[in-house]
Design a protein around this motif. Structure first.
Motif, PDB file in Angstrom:
ATOM      1  N   ASN A 223       3.980   9.819  -9.846  1.00 29.94           N
ATOM      2  CA  ASN A 223       3.343  10.066 -11.152  1.00 29.94           C
ATOM      3  C   ASN A 223       2.727  11.459 -11.213  1.00 29.94           C
ATOM      4  N   GLU A 224       2.075  11.873 -10.126  1.00 32.65           N
ATOM      5  CA  GLU A 224       1.494  13.220 -10.083  1.00 32.65           C
ATOM      6  C   GLU A 224       2.593  14.277 -10.173  1.00 32.65           C
ATOM      7  N   PHE A 225       3.689  14.046  -9.452  1.00 39.05           N
ATOM      8  CA  PHE A 225       4.804  14.987  -9.482  1.00 39.05           C
ATOM      9  C   PHE A 225       5.374  15.098 -10.897  1.00 39.05           C
ATOM     10  N   ARG A 226       5.584  13.948 -11.533  1.00 35.58           N
ATOM     11  CA  ARG A 226       6.142  13.968 -12.898  1.00 35.58           C
ATOM     12  C   ARG A 226       5.209  14.682 -13.868  1.00 35.58           C
ATOM     13  N   LYS A 227       3.919  14.437 -13.725  1.00 30.88           N
ATOM     14  CA  LYS A 227       2.946  15.086 -14.619  1.00 30.88           C
ATOM     15  C   LYS A 227       2.995  16.610 -14.421  1.00 30.88           C
ATOM     16  N   LYS A 228       2.989  17.033 -13.165  1.00 33.31           N
ATOM     17  CA  LYS A 228       3.024  18.465 -12.868  1.00 33.31           C
ATOM     18  C   LYS A 228       4.327  19.081 -13.376  1.00 33.31           C
ATOM     19  N   ASP A 229       5.444  18.395 -13.143  1.00 32.61           N
ATOM     20  CA  ASP A 229       6.739  18.889 -13.598  1.00 32.61           C
ATOM     21  C   ASP A 229       6.767  19.001 -15.121  1.00 32.61           C
ATOM     22  N   ARG A 230       6.248  18.003 -15.804  1.00 35.04           N
ATOM     23  CA  ARG A 230       6.207  18.011 -17.265  1.00 35.04           C
ATOM     24  C   ARG A 230       5.374  19.183 -17.769  1.00 35.04           C
ATOM     25  N   GLU A 231       4.235  19.415 -17.122  1.00 39.63           N
ATOM     26  CA  GLU A 231       3.363  20.530 -17.521  1.00 39.63           C
ATOM     27  C   GLU A 231       4.053  21.869 -17.293  1.00 39.63           C
ATOM     28  N   GLU A 232       4.748  22.004 -16.163  1.00 35.03           N
ATOM     29  CA  GLU A 232       5.453  23.254 -15.868  1.00 35.03           C
ATOM     30  C   GLU A 232       6.567  23.519 -16.882  1.00 35.03           C
ATOM     31  N   ARG A 233       7.332  22.473 -17.200  1.00 33.70           N
ATOM     32  CA  ARG A 233       8.408  22.641 -18.172  1.00 33.70           C
ATOM     33  C   ARG A 233       7.847  22.973 -19.553  1.00 33.70           C
ATOM     34  N   ALA A 234       6.753  22.340 -19.925  1.00 35.20           N
ATOM     35  CA  ALA A 234       6.133  22.619 -21.225  1.00 35.20           C
ATOM     36  C   ALA A 234       5.634  24.054 -21.266  1.00 35.20           C
ATOM     37  N   SER A 235       5.093  24.510 -20.156  1.00 37.59           N
ATOM     38  CA  SER A 235       4.591  25.881 -20.084  1.00 37.59           C
ATOM     39  C   SER A 235       5.734  26.880 -20.215  1.00 37.59           C
TER      40      SER A 235
ATOM     41  N   GLU B  82       0.833  -1.213   0.000  1.00 33.30           N
ATOM     42  CA  GLU B  82       0.000   0.000   0.000  1.00 33.30           C
ATOM     43  C   GLU B  82       0.863   1.256   0.000  1.00 33.30           C
ATOM     44  N   GLU B  83       1.926   1.255   0.779  1.00 34.16           N
ATOM     45  CA  GLU B  83       2.832   2.409   0.814  1.00 34.16           C
ATOM     46  C   GLU B  83       3.507   2.609  -0.539  1.00 34.16           C
ATOM     47  N   MET B  84       3.877   1.516  -1.188  1.00 36.51           N
ATOM     48  CA  MET B  84       4.509   1.613  -2.501  1.00 36.51           C
ATOM     49  C   MET B  84       3.528   2.175  -3.531  1.00 36.51           C
ATOM     50  N   VAL B  85       2.282   1.755  -3.461  1.00 37.35           N
ATOM     51  CA  VAL B  85       1.258   2.270  -4.375  1.00 37.35           C
ATOM     52  C   VAL B  85       1.071   3.767  -4.147  1.00 37.35           C
ATOM     53  N   LYS B  86       1.007   4.193  -2.895  1.00 33.38           N
ATOM     54  CA  LYS B  86       0.868   5.624  -2.577  1.00 33.38           C
ATOM     55  C   LYS B  86       2.053   6.412  -3.133  1.00 33.38           C
ATOM     56  N   PHE B  87       3.253   5.875  -2.925  1.00 38.86           N
ATOM     57  CA  PHE B  87       4.453   6.541  -3.412  1.00 38.86           C
ATOM     58  C   PHE B  87       4.427   6.671  -4.931  1.00 38.86           C
ATOM     59  N   GLU B  88       4.046   5.600  -5.619  1.00 30.06           N
ATOM     60  CA  GLU B  88       4.006   5.626  -7.081  1.00 30.06           C
ATOM     61  C   GLU B  88       2.996   6.643  -7.591  1.00 30.06           C
ATOM     62  N   ARG B  89       1.849   6.739  -6.922  1.00 32.74           N
ATOM     63  CA  ARG B  89       0.846   7.742  -7.322  1.00 32.74           C
ATOM     64  C   ARG B  89       1.398   9.153  -7.174  1.00 32.74           C
ATOM     65  N   LYS B  90       2.026   9.413  -6.022  1.00 27.05           N
ATOM     66  CA  LYS B  90       2.599  10.742  -5.789  1.00 27.05           C
ATOM     67  C   LYS B  90       3.687  11.049  -6.807  1.00 27.05           C
TER      68      LYS B  90
END
Length: 55
Positions: free
Chosen positions: A31-43, A21-29
């Motif tokens: 993935n969210e971080f990478r998505k946000k970072d990708r969006e910021e860099r694209a912007s 469960e902790e690993m799943v939580k970490f992976e979600r966070k």
């Protein structure tokens, strides 16, 4: 001997479930971080992120 193995397994299962469960939580966070970072860099680069298909 079988009882000892059964006790070990029942003790270990909740720990494995909690770790999973902790690993799943970490992976979600992550993935969210990478998505946000990708969006910021694209912007910053003024890239049309919506037009680019990301897998």
């Amino acid at each position: 001997m079988t009882e000892d193995k059964h006790r070990e397994t029942t003790r270990r299962n909740p720990m494995l479930e909690a770790a999973h469960e902790e690993m799943v939580k970490f992976e979600r966070k992550e993935n969210e971080f990478r998505k946000k970072d990708r969006e910021e860099r694209a912007s910053e680069l003024h890239l049309p992120l919506n037009d680019i298909k990301i897998h």
